[in-house]
Design an enzyme around this catalytic site. Structure first.
Site, short mmCIF file in Angstrom:
data_model
loop_
_atom_site.label_atom_id
_atom_site.label_comp_id
_atom_site.label_asym_id
_atom_site.label_seq_id
_atom_site.Cartn_x
_atom_site.Cartn_y
_atom_site.Cartn_z
N LYS A 134 8.46 -18.32 -9.50
CA LYS A 134 7.63 -16.97 -10.12
C LYS A 134 6.48 -17.35 -10.77
O LYS A 134 6.61 -18.50 -11.53
CB LYS A 134 8.63 -16.32 -11.23
CG LYS A 134 8.21 -14.96 -11.69
CD LYS A 134 9.02 -14.45 -12.65
CE LYS A 134 8.46 -13.53 -13.28
NZ LYS A 134 8.91 -12.88 -14.47
N ASN A 187 0.84 -1.23 -0.07
CA ASN A 187 0.23 0.02 -0.07
C ASN A 187 0.84 1.18 -0.06
O ASN A 187 2.17 1.01 -0.08
CB ASN A 187 -1.08 -0.04 1.33
CG ASN A 187 0.04 -0.01 2.47
OD1 ASN A 187 0.33 0.75 2.87
ND2 ASN A 187 -0.28 -1.10 3.27
N ILE A 214 -2.78 -6.85 14.30
CA ILE A 214 -1.70 -6.59 15.26
C ILE A 214 -2.20 -5.95 16.50
O ILE A 214 -2.09 -6.31 17.66
CB ILE A 214 -0.60 -6.00 14.50
CG1 ILE A 214 0.04 -6.86 13.54
CG2 ILE A 214 0.45 -5.81 15.65
CD1 ILE A 214 1.12 -6.13 12.76
N1 CTP Z 1 -4.03 -2.98 12.16
C1 CTP Z 1 -3.28 -4.04 12.53
N2 CTP Z 1 -3.19 -5.40 11.81
C2 CTP Z 1 -3.86 -5.38 10.84
C3 CTP Z 1 -4.68 -4.45 10.25
C4 CTP Z 1 -4.81 -3.11 10.80
O1 CTP Z 1 -2.84 -3.85 13.61
N3 CTP Z 1 -4.15 -6.70 10.08
C5 CTP Z 1 -3.97 -1.56 12.63
C6 CTP Z 1 -3.36 -0.63 11.88
O2 CTP Z 1 -1.97 -0.60 12.22
C7 CTP Z 1 -4.04 0.67 12.30
C8 CTP Z 1 -5.57 0.10 12.89
O3 CTP Z 1 -5.53 -1.38 12.96
O4 CTP Z 1 -3.49 1.10 13.86
C9 CTP Z 1 -6.66 0.28 11.69
O5 CTP Z 1 -6.11 -0.05 10.62
P1 CTP Z 1 -6.90 0.13 8.96
O6 CTP Z 1 -6.15 -0.32 7.83
O7 CTP Z 1 -7.55 1.53 8.97
O8 CTP Z 1 -8.11 -0.63 9.59
P2 CTP Z 1 -8.47 -2.18 9.26
O9 CTP Z 1 -8.64 -2.73 10.62
O10 CTP Z 1 -7.69 -2.72 8.33
O11 CTP Z 1 -10.11 -1.86 8.92
P3 CTP Z 1 -10.47 -1.60 6.98
O12 CTP Z 1 -9.26 -1.85 6.16
O13 CTP Z 1 -11.62 -2.47 6.63
O14 CTP Z 1 -10.87 -0.02 7.06
#
Ligand code: CTP
Length: 408
Positions: free
Chosen positions: A295, A217, A314
């Protein structure tokens, strides 16, 4: 310089006329100036002009009962942020270097606990004389600051070093002395997070598709890295677990570099216990289910199906961990209904605080240097104005230190 206080000791030399302009320039910049005029100095400028320009009474006499009643000479020597001697004559330098205290100026220089900036001005031979040079070297060893003297034509007709620095150069030197003091004070003060351990994740994660391709990302890591640096500056022991980013490791933190979400979780868990966990990383929600060692090749069967599976969360894992930090902070990168989504995440992930931000393309947050965040907690929502990511980091660190102090 605004709000700073200078005690200006005016020695006896033709350059003394320049200090009238110096007083004016300092006051223009919001500096309050108290002046002390030596007997010799009074031959060149009058107490009346110094008093009028500084807006304060001029001190001249060590044994003045009136002066002592208003402000004792010890207090006078310490009530300023900086003592400036201009012009610093050979006589004043000699007295200061040898600790003499036989008049108000030399007594103040001996009694002060503040930095002193000397602005020498004298005849070129007097300046170059071994006695003066010995005194200057001694004063420098004692931590006294100097600006000048400049080279050039002198009032006495000779040419060479000995001219007092120009007024604006003196202003710059005074400003530099203030900055030096501020830095020293910052270093001395125990940080607001001293003795605390903080774990921060930052950047994106890369989830491999095959040995050459990955899912990623646009996270730059700027916000997470800035928080790590601010926490380290605040005295915390900082572990930064960071995904692949193009920016350097912040100063003063332990950095563990990882690629995937699972590696990130492993590094965070290995770093526990901690007082604060801040999940600033943009962790990939999914990874490719089956590891592909070779690959992927284009084939007759068309594009491959990646078979995504969900990554561990996490933030949610750390929130419910046996070794849960006192404060668990997450981010919520959203493109719409920012606060509502953040409130849902706060509940779902059982953390104490969510820093919500709008990462839609038009916000310019992804990869940019500024951020507009909303602090979402059980007790409500706090909207912060748009500011530099470094400023968000500093303010967040102060906020978290306060929460810890209040017992979170
Ligand atoms: N986060 C995490 N582990 C993941 C996904 C997200 O620890 N597998 C944590 C990110 O570090 C952040 C928070 O959760 O602090 C929110 O991340 P975000 O990407 O905004 O939310 P998601 O839970 O991934 O939800 P969505 O993508 O559906 O908005």
């Amino acid at each position: 310089m605004d709000g700073k206080r200078v005690l200006l000791i005016v020695g006896g030399g033709i350059a003394a006329y320049k200090v009238l302009d110096l007083v004016r320039r300092l006051r223009e910049r919001g500096v309050s100036v108290r002046t002390v005029l030596t007997q010799a100095g009074a031959q060149f400028v009058t107490p009346l002009s110094l008093a009028s320009l500084s807006g304060n009474p001029v001190h001249t006499d060590l044994f003045s009962l009136t002066d002592e009643a208003q402000m004792g000479h010890i207090e006078l020597s310490r009530s300023a942020d900086l003592v400036v001697v201009a012009p610093a004559t050979a006589d004043l330098l000699a007295k200061a270097a040898n600790g003499l205290a036989n008049d108000l100026a030399s007594t103040l220089l001996l009694a002060t606990d503040k930095r002193v900036l000397m602005v020498p001005a004298m005849n070129v031979r007097m300046w170059q004389h071994p006695a003066t040079q010995r005194n200057v070297a001694q004063l420098q060893r004692d931590g006294i600051l100097f600006v000048g003297p400049d080279d050039g034509a002198m009032a006495c007709g000779e040419f060479g070093p000995g001219r007092m620095s120009e007024v604006l150069d003196i202003v710059v030197a005074i400003d530099a002395a203030f900055r030096m003091q501020a830095r020293a004070q910052q270093q001395q003060a125990p940080g607001i997070l001293a003795g605390k351990r903080v774990i921060i994740t930052s950047g994106p994660t890369y989830e491999p598709i095959d040995p050459v391709r990955y899912i990623a990302n646009r996270s730059s890591g700027k916000q997470g890295h800035a928080i790590a640096e601010a926490a380290a500056r605040a005295g915390a022991d900082v572990l930064l677990v960071c995904g692949p980013v193009a920016i350097p490791d912040p100063v003063g933190v332990t950095c563990v570099h990882v690629e995937s979400a699972r590696e990130m979780l492993g590094a965070v868990e290995a770093g526990l216990p901690a007082d604060i966990y801040i999940g600033a990383a943009a962790v990939a929600d999914w990874r490719v289910g089956t590891a592909v060692v070779e690959k992927l090749k284009k084939g007759a069967s068309g594009p491959p199906s990646l078979g995504l599976v969900e990554n561990p969360d996490i933030l949610a894992t750390i929130s419910t961990h046996q070794k849960r930090p006192v404060l668990v902070v997450g981010f919520a990168a959203e493109t719409q209904t920012v606060v509502e989504h953040a409130q849902a995440k706060l509940k779902k992930k059982k953390c104490d605080l969510i820093i919500a931000n709008d990462v839609s393309a038009q916000s310019g947050v992804m990869g940019g240097d500024e951020n507009t965040v909303h602090l979402v907690s059980k007790s409500g929502v706090d909207h912060w104005p748009r500011m530099a990511k470094t400023a968000v980091a500093q303010r967040l660190v102060e906020h978290l230190a306060k929460l810890l102090k209040e017992g979170a």
